[in-house]
Write a protein that holds these residues in place. Structure first.
Motif, PDB file in Angstrom:
ATOM      1  N   LEU A  10       0.825  -1.202   0.000  1.00  0.00           N
ATOM      2  CA  LEU A  10       0.000   0.000   0.000  1.00  0.00           C
ATOM      3  C   LEU A  10       0.862   1.257   0.000  1.00  0.00           C
ATOM      4  O   LEU A  10       0.578   2.212  -0.727  1.00  0.00           O
ATOM      5  N   LEU A  11       1.932   1.270   0.790  1.00  0.00           N
ATOM      6  CA  LEU A  11       2.842   2.418   0.800  1.00  0.00           C
ATOM      7  C   LEU A  11       3.501   2.597  -0.561  1.00  0.00           C
ATOM      8  O   LEU A  11       3.675   3.727  -1.028  1.00  0.00           O
ATOM      9  N   ALA A  12       3.857   1.496  -1.208  1.00  0.00           N
ATOM     10  CA  ALA A  12       4.429   1.578  -2.549  1.00  0.00           C
ATOM     11  C   ALA A  12       3.419   2.177  -3.526  1.00  0.00           C
ATOM     12  O   ALA A  12       3.779   2.998  -4.376  1.00  0.00           O
ATOM     13  N   ALA A  13       2.149   1.794  -3.375  1.00  0.00           N
ATOM     14  CA  ALA A  13       1.106   2.357  -4.238  1.00  0.00           C
ATOM     15  C   ALA A  13       0.933   3.847  -3.986  1.00  0.00           C
ATOM     16  O   ALA A  13       0.712   4.625  -4.921  1.00  0.00           O
ATOM     17  N   LEU A  27       8.776  15.773  -4.680  1.00  0.00           N
ATOM     18  CA  LEU A  27       8.984  14.363  -4.340  1.00  0.00           C
ATOM     19  C   LEU A  27       9.165  13.589  -5.638  1.00  0.00           C
ATOM     20  O   LEU A  27       8.258  13.533  -6.467  1.00  0.00           O
ATOM     21  N   GLU A  28      10.336  13.008  -5.815  1.00  0.00           N
ATOM     22  CA  GLU A  28      10.626  12.289  -7.048  1.00  0.00           C
ATOM     23  C   GLU A  28      11.187  10.907  -6.747  1.00  0.00           C
ATOM     24  O   GLU A  28      11.997  10.744  -5.837  1.00  0.00           O
ATOM     25  N   VAL A  29      10.720   9.946  -7.508  1.00  0.00           N
ATOM     26  CA  VAL A  29      11.249   8.586  -7.439  1.00  0.00           C
ATOM     27  C   VAL A  29      11.889   8.293  -8.785  1.00  0.00           C
ATOM     28  O   VAL A  29      11.286   8.514  -9.826  1.00  0.00           O
ATOM     29  N   LEU A  30      13.124   7.825  -8.747  1.00  0.00           N
ATOM     30  CA  LEU A  30      13.838   7.464  -9.964  1.00  0.00           C
ATOM     31  C   LEU A  30      13.686   5.958 -10.179  1.00  0.00           C
ATOM     32  O   LEU A  30      14.423   5.166  -9.591  1.00  0.00           O
ATOM     33  N   THR A  42      11.016  -0.694  -7.774  1.00  0.00           N
ATOM     34  CA  THR A  42      11.589   0.476  -7.107  1.00  0.00           C
ATOM     35  C   THR A  42      10.620   1.026  -6.079  1.00  0.00           C
ATOM     36  O   THR A  42      11.006   1.372  -4.960  1.00  0.00           O
ATOM     37  N   TYR A  43       9.350   1.106  -6.440  1.00  0.00           N
ATOM     38  CA  TYR A  43       8.337   1.604  -5.507  1.00  0.00           C
ATOM     39  C   TYR A  43       8.155   0.649  -4.333  1.00  0.00           C
ATOM     40  O   TYR A  43       7.959   1.092  -3.198  1.00  0.00           O
ATOM     41  N   LEU A  44       8.217  -0.653  -4.603  1.00  0.00           N
ATOM     42  CA  LEU A  44       8.125  -1.619  -3.506  1.00  0.00           C
ATOM     43  C   LEU A  44       9.331  -1.497  -2.581  1.00  0.00           C
ATOM     44  O   LEU A  44       9.193  -1.606  -1.360  1.00  0.00           O
ATOM     45  N   TRP A  45      10.506  -1.264  -3.146  1.00  0.00           N
ATOM     46  CA  TRP A  45      11.715  -1.108  -2.350  1.00  0.00           C
ATOM     47  C   TRP A  45      11.604   0.127  -1.457  1.00  0.00           C
ATOM     48  O   TRP A  45      11.917   0.078  -0.269  1.00  0.00           O
ATOM     49  N   ILE A  46      11.150   1.234  -2.009  1.00  0.00           N
ATOM     50  CA  ILE A  46      10.999   2.467  -1.220  1.00  0.00           C
ATOM     51  C   ILE A  46       9.919   2.280  -0.153  1.00  0.00           C
ATOM     52  O   ILE A  46      10.068   2.730   0.981  1.00  0.00           O
ATOM     53  N   GLY A  47       8.822   1.605  -0.508  1.00  0.00           N
ATOM     54  CA  GLY A  47       7.787   1.315   0.481  1.00  0.00           C
ATOM     55  C   GLY A  47       8.302   0.436   1.603  1.00  0.00           C
ATOM     56  O   GLY A  47       7.968   0.644   2.772  1.00  0.00           O
ATOM     57  N   LEU A  48       9.153  -0.537   1.271  1.00  0.00           N
ATOM     58  CA  LEU A  48       9.739  -1.406   2.288  1.00  0.00           C
ATOM     59  C   LEU A  48      10.676  -0.623   3.206  1.00  0.00           C
ATOM     60  O   LEU A  48      10.614  -0.764   4.434  1.00  0.00           O
TER      61      LEU A  48
END
Length: 123
Positions: A10-13, A27-30, A42-48
Protein backbone atom coordinates in the motif's frame (compact mmCIF):
# COMPACT_ATOMS: atom_id res chain seq x y z
CA UNK A 1 4.07 -10.64 8.70
CA UNK A 2 1.34 -10.66 6.05
CA UNK A 3 -0.04 -7.42 7.46
CA UNK A 4 3.36 -5.73 7.15
CA UNK A 5 3.77 -6.98 3.56
CA UNK A 6 0.34 -5.64 2.61
CA UNK A 7 1.17 -2.33 4.25
CA UNK A 8 4.41 -2.14 2.26
CA UNK A 9 2.45 -2.74 -0.96
CA UNK A 10 0.00 0.00 0.00
CA UNK A 11 2.84 2.42 0.80
CA UNK A 12 4.43 1.58 -2.55
CA UNK A 13 1.11 2.36 -4.24
CA UNK A 14 0.95 5.69 -2.41
CA UNK A 15 4.49 6.55 -3.50
CA UNK A 16 3.55 5.60 -7.07
CA UNK A 17 0.41 7.73 -6.95
CA UNK A 18 2.25 10.71 -5.49
CA UNK A 19 4.86 10.66 -8.22
CA UNK A 20 2.69 9.56 -11.16
CA UNK A 21 0.05 12.23 -10.61
CA UNK A 22 2.71 14.77 -9.52
CA UNK A 23 0.86 15.57 -6.30
CA UNK A 24 4.04 16.84 -4.65
CA UNK A 25 6.37 18.33 -7.27
CA UNK A 26 9.40 18.10 -4.97
CA UNK A 27 8.98 14.36 -4.34
CA UNK A 28 10.63 12.29 -7.05
CA UNK A 29 11.25 8.59 -7.44
CA UNK A 30 13.84 7.46 -9.96
CA UNK A 31 12.48 4.10 -11.16
CA UNK A 32 14.88 1.36 -12.20
CA UNK A 33 13.43 -0.47 -15.22
CA UNK A 34 16.32 -2.96 -15.16
CA UNK A 35 15.62 -4.07 -11.58
CA UNK A 36 14.28 -7.49 -10.61
CA UNK A 37 10.64 -6.36 -10.60
CA UNK A 38 11.10 -3.57 -13.10
CA UNK A 39 9.88 -0.07 -12.44
CA UNK A 40 7.37 -1.19 -9.83
CA UNK A 41 10.09 -2.92 -7.85
CA UNK A 42 11.59 0.48 -7.11
CA UNK A 43 8.34 1.60 -5.51
CA UNK A 44 8.13 -1.62 -3.51
CA UNK A 45 11.72 -1.11 -2.35
CA UNK A 46 11.00 2.47 -1.22
CA UNK A 47 7.79 1.31 0.48
CA UNK A 48 9.74 -1.41 2.29
CA UNK A 49 12.43 1.01 3.45
CA UNK A 50 9.84 3.51 4.65
CA UNK A 51 7.93 0.76 6.46
CA UNK A 52 11.05 -0.50 8.22
CA UNK A 53 12.18 3.03 9.16
CA UNK A 54 8.69 3.81 10.44
CA UNK A 55 8.58 0.58 12.46
CA UNK A 56 12.04 0.85 14.01
CA UNK A 57 13.01 4.53 14.21
CA UNK A 58 9.48 5.92 14.44
CA UNK A 59 8.63 4.74 17.97
CA UNK A 60 11.99 5.92 19.28
CA UNK A 61 11.51 9.41 17.82
CA UNK A 62 7.93 9.58 19.10
CA UNK A 63 9.04 8.61 22.59
CA UNK A 64 11.94 11.05 22.68
CA UNK A 65 9.79 13.91 21.41
CA UNK A 66 6.83 13.20 23.69
CA UNK A 67 7.09 16.57 25.52
CA UNK A 68 6.95 18.44 22.19
CA UNK A 69 4.05 16.31 21.00
CA UNK A 70 2.11 17.09 24.18
CA UNK A 71 3.02 20.77 24.04
CA UNK A 72 1.84 21.13 20.43
CA UNK A 73 -1.19 18.87 20.94
CA UNK A 74 0.13 16.31 18.48
CA UNK A 75 1.17 18.61 15.65
CA UNK A 76 4.83 17.76 16.21
CA UNK A 77 4.03 14.27 14.91
CA UNK A 78 3.90 15.83 11.44
CA UNK A 79 7.52 16.90 11.87
CA UNK A 80 8.44 13.38 12.97
CA UNK A 81 6.75 11.90 9.88
CA UNK A 82 8.66 14.39 7.72
CA UNK A 83 11.89 13.32 9.41
CA UNK A 84 11.11 9.65 8.77
CA UNK A 85 10.45 10.39 5.10
CA UNK A 86 13.69 12.38 4.87
CA UNK A 87 15.55 9.50 6.53
CA UNK A 88 14.11 7.14 3.93
CA UNK A 89 15.30 9.47 1.17
CA UNK A 90 18.72 9.50 2.81
CA UNK A 91 18.92 5.71 2.88
CA UNK A 92 18.00 5.15 -0.77
CA UNK A 93 19.25 7.02 -3.81
CA UNK A 94 16.01 6.39 -5.70
CA UNK A 95 13.94 8.88 -3.64
CA UNK A 96 14.60 12.62 -3.60
CA UNK A 97 12.81 15.29 -1.61
CA UNK A 98 13.21 19.00 -2.31
CA UNK A 99 12.76 20.80 0.97
CA UNK A 100 11.05 20.54 4.32
CA UNK A 101 7.58 21.52 3.07
CA UNK A 102 7.55 18.64 0.60
CA UNK A 103 8.71 16.24 3.31
CA UNK A 104 6.04 17.58 5.68
CA UNK A 105 3.20 17.16 3.17
CA UNK A 106 4.53 13.78 2.01
CA UNK A 107 4.80 12.61 5.61
CA UNK A 108 1.22 13.73 6.23
CA UNK A 109 -0.09 11.85 3.20
CA UNK A 110 1.89 8.72 4.07
CA UNK A 111 0.73 8.89 7.70
CA UNK A 112 -2.92 9.03 6.58
CA UNK A 113 -2.33 6.16 4.15
CA UNK A 114 -0.62 4.11 6.88
CA UNK A 115 -3.48 4.78 9.27
CA UNK A 116 -6.02 3.75 6.62
CA UNK A 117 -4.02 0.57 5.95
CA UNK A 118 -3.98 -0.26 9.66
CA UNK A 119 -7.74 0.27 9.85
CA UNK A 120 -8.40 -1.96 6.84
CA UNK A 121 -6.00 -4.71 7.87
CA UNK A 122 -7.25 -4.92 11.46
CA UNK A 123 -10.71 -6.01 10.35
Amino acid sequence: MIKFALKVVLLAAVFYGLTYFDVLPGLEVLPNPDGPLGEYGTYLWIGLIFGVVNAIVGPVLRLLSLPFVLLTLGLFLLVINAALLALTAGITDRLTIDGFTTALLGGLILAVAGWAADQLLDR
